[in-house]
Design an enzyme around this catalytic site. Structure first.
Site, PDB file in Angstrom:
ATOM      1  N   HIS A  80      12.588   5.534   5.485  1.00  0.00           N
ATOM      2  CA  HIS A  80      12.140   6.851   5.000  1.00  0.00           C
ATOM      3  C   HIS A  80      11.030   7.417   5.885  1.00  0.00           C
ATOM      4  CE1 HIS A  80       8.353   5.620   2.831  1.00  0.00           C
ATOM      5  NE2 HIS A  80       8.996   4.495   2.604  1.00  0.00           N
ATOM      6  N   ASP A  82       8.800   9.948   5.001  1.00  0.00           N
ATOM      7  CA  ASP A  82       7.617  10.495   4.331  1.00  0.00           C
ATOM      8  C   ASP A  82       6.541   9.430   4.153  1.00  0.00           C
ATOM      9  OD1 ASP A  82       9.575   9.320   2.476  1.00  0.00           O
ATOM     10  OD2 ASP A  82       8.107   9.799   0.921  1.00  0.00           O
ATOM     11  N   GLU A 177      10.852   9.339  -0.263  1.00  0.00           N
ATOM     12  CA  GLU A 177      10.957   8.062  -0.983  1.00  0.00           C
ATOM     13  C   GLU A 177       9.730   7.850  -1.855  1.00  0.00           C
ATOM     14  OE1 GLU A 177      10.369   3.626  -1.487  1.00  0.00           O
ATOM     15  OE2 GLU A 177       9.040   5.108  -0.605  1.00  0.00           O
ATOM     16  N   GLU A 178       8.565   8.224  -1.339  1.00  0.00           N
ATOM     17  CA  GLU A 178       7.301   7.920  -2.019  1.00  0.00           C
ATOM     18  C   GLU A 178       7.148   8.658  -3.347  1.00  0.00           C
ATOM     19  OE1 GLU A 178       5.484   5.562  -1.158  1.00  0.00           O
ATOM     20  OE2 GLU A 178       5.716   5.238   0.987  1.00  0.00           O
ATOM     21  N   ASP A 200      11.733  -1.485   5.024  1.00  0.00           N
ATOM     22  CA  ASP A 200      10.533  -0.914   4.405  1.00  0.00           C
ATOM     23  C   ASP A 200       9.705  -2.018   3.743  1.00  0.00           C
ATOM     24  OD1 ASP A 200       8.756   1.006   3.554  1.00  0.00           O
ATOM     25  OD2 ASP A 200       9.979   1.711   1.887  1.00  0.00           O
ATOM     26  N   HIS A 384      -0.383   2.770   2.005  1.00  0.00           N
ATOM     27  CA  HIS A 384      -0.930   3.851   1.169  1.00  0.00           C
ATOM     28  C   HIS A 384      -2.451   3.973   1.241  1.00  0.00           C
ATOM     29  CE1 HIS A 384       2.868   3.933  -1.620  1.00  0.00           C
ATOM     30  NE2 HIS A 384       3.165   3.737  -0.350  1.00  0.00           N
TER      31      HIS A 384
HETATM   32 ZN   LIG Z   1       8.004   2.687   1.877  1.00  0.00          ZN
END
Ligand SMILES: [Zn+2]
Length: 425
Positions: A80, A82, A177-178, A200, A384
């Site tokens: 992903h 994003d 995805e997030e 991921d 994150h």
């Molecule tokens: Zn991820």
């Protein structure tokens, strides 16, 4: 190879692709389309076939089969583009720490921040490797641009390795995805794979094929609003107080993310808004098993009924929605996608290990829809947040494991992979 993979990664992280859950558009932010368009052009330049961006922004491509064997399953690799809404992804300044020495890493843009092996012990495994971090004010975006760089480098390897026998390999880059919308518009027929992998994951060797099952709940409390001066006479019912009461009645000591671990599920209030007139509380409910998830739904519903009974003048509604389900329910019926990933990693000299995710992946929903999709490592750590890091050599071995995986599917895959038509059990 290192610099190609690294230069790709550095290029991708500098594009702001932060997802926005308040957005109504798809993808949720325009920056994601900038990166997706870049990936499309790079796939064309690498010589991939069938390169396409769908109207929702998914970028797909093929590496045609090099085998003549009939019945070899098509496999897909996904990542992903994003990054998480939790931390800024704007003006990311990646820093490469060559041959990391095992010491505390400082950040030029935030002197108070430190990446310390005592609190991030995985760093000790990365001694001698080339580590990439951000500069202190943003996340790095290795979640999941490490996966994007791995998949892109995999395409390059497969396109060049004419002698390597593999079936049709599909790749797909996805947005959002997030914020849980990653596969909302993904057409599985168009992807055309019988098994897939998201790139991921974290440490080298990690394979995730068990995730939470997830629901959300939204409780709306309507109170009775009056002027405070005549509140007693006119019967004010303060919805904000009732929201507080609801929160206080949750079994937090045994059922919150901060008080549980391992295979325990939880109830987690994620957002509270309220005034006298109306209050809303949003929850996420998580458990590995469906009966555990059902019991969490009952707890919320029961608390709402109790609150309603205690204050009949208020109006309390609880709406529960299904989010995703544990991919293991389907993978247990056909473990070959997991088994071949284990074999591919072992053949690459790695030690594969299972990791149970206290969360979900795009693969949770894909697996439920009929495309078995475990998640493989690509080296992400501390995702994150500003302490995020990835080792270049870990991404490189992820590429090598995926090449091996494509080869193994050609050798051992056969087309028995279940649920090609999405008829999940
Ligand atoms: Zn991820």
């Amino acid at each position: 190879m290192s610099d190609t993979l690294l230069s790709r990664f550095l290029r991708y992280v500098q594009i702001d692709t932060q997802a926005d859950e308040t957005s109504k558009s798809y993808p949720s932010t325009p920056g994601q389309l900038v990166l997706l368009e870049m990936l499309k052009q790079e796939l064309i330049a690498l010589g991939a076939a069938d390169v396409k961006m769908t109207k929702h922004g998914y970028v797909m491509a093929s590496i045609p089969a090099t085998t003549r064997k009939p019945g070899v399953p098509t496999i897909a690799f996904l990542a992903h583009v994003d990054t998480a809404p939790d931390c800024s992804g704007k003006n990311v300044k990646p820093i490469v720490h060559r041959a990391y020495d095992g010491k505390v890493i400082r950040f030029p843009d935030n002197p108070r921040l430190a990446l310390d092996p005592t609190t991030s012990p995985e760093l000790l495994e990365a001694r001698g490797k080339d580590i990439v971090t951000a500069s202190g004010t943003t996340l790095l975006g290795s979640d999941d641009k490490a996966g994007v760089a791995v998949v892109m480098t995999l395409v390059e390897k497969l396109v060049r390795a004419k002698n390597l026998k593999h079936g049709l390999v599909r790749v797909c880059f996805t947005p959002d995805e997030e914020i849980g919308r990653g596969v909302d518009h993904l057409d599985l027929k168009e992807l055309g794979a019988q098994a897939a992998y998201t790139l991921d994951g974290g440490s080298v060797g990690e394979i995730c094929w068990e995730t939470f099952s997830a629901d959300s709940a939204e409780v709306t409390i309507d109170g009775v609003t009056t002027h405070p001066m005549e509140a007693r006479a006119k019967g004010m019912v303060n919805a904000a107080y009732l929201a507080g009461k609801l929160l206080a009645s949750l079994p937090r000591e045994r059922c919150a993310p901060e008080t549980t671990g391992g295979r325990e599920g939880f109830i987690h209030p994620t957002r509270v808004e309220g005034k006298v007139e109306r209050a809303t509380v949003k929850f996420i409910l998580r458990d590995f098993e469906l009966d555990g998830l059902a019991s969490k739904r009952r707890i919320i519903e029961c608390l709402c009924r109790g609150l309603q009974a205690a204050e009949p003048r208020a109006r309390i509604r609880c709406r529960i929605r299904k989010q995703y389900r544990n991919m293991a329910y389907w993978l247990r019926d056909d473990m070959r996608p997991v088994q071949l990933a284990r074999e591919a990693m072992a053949a690459t000299g790695l030690k594969p290990f299972d990791h149970v995710i206290r969360g979900g992946t795009d693969g949770s929903r894909l697996t439920e829809k009929g495309l078995p999709t475990p998640n493989l490592f690509c080296g992400e750590h501390n995702a994150h947040g500003p302490l995020e890091w990835v080792a270049v050599q870990d991404m490189e071995v992820a590429v090598a494991a995926c090449v091996e995986l494509a080869r193994l599917w050609e050798q051992k895959g056969k087309s028995k992979v279940a649920r090609e038509k999405g008829t999940s059990s």
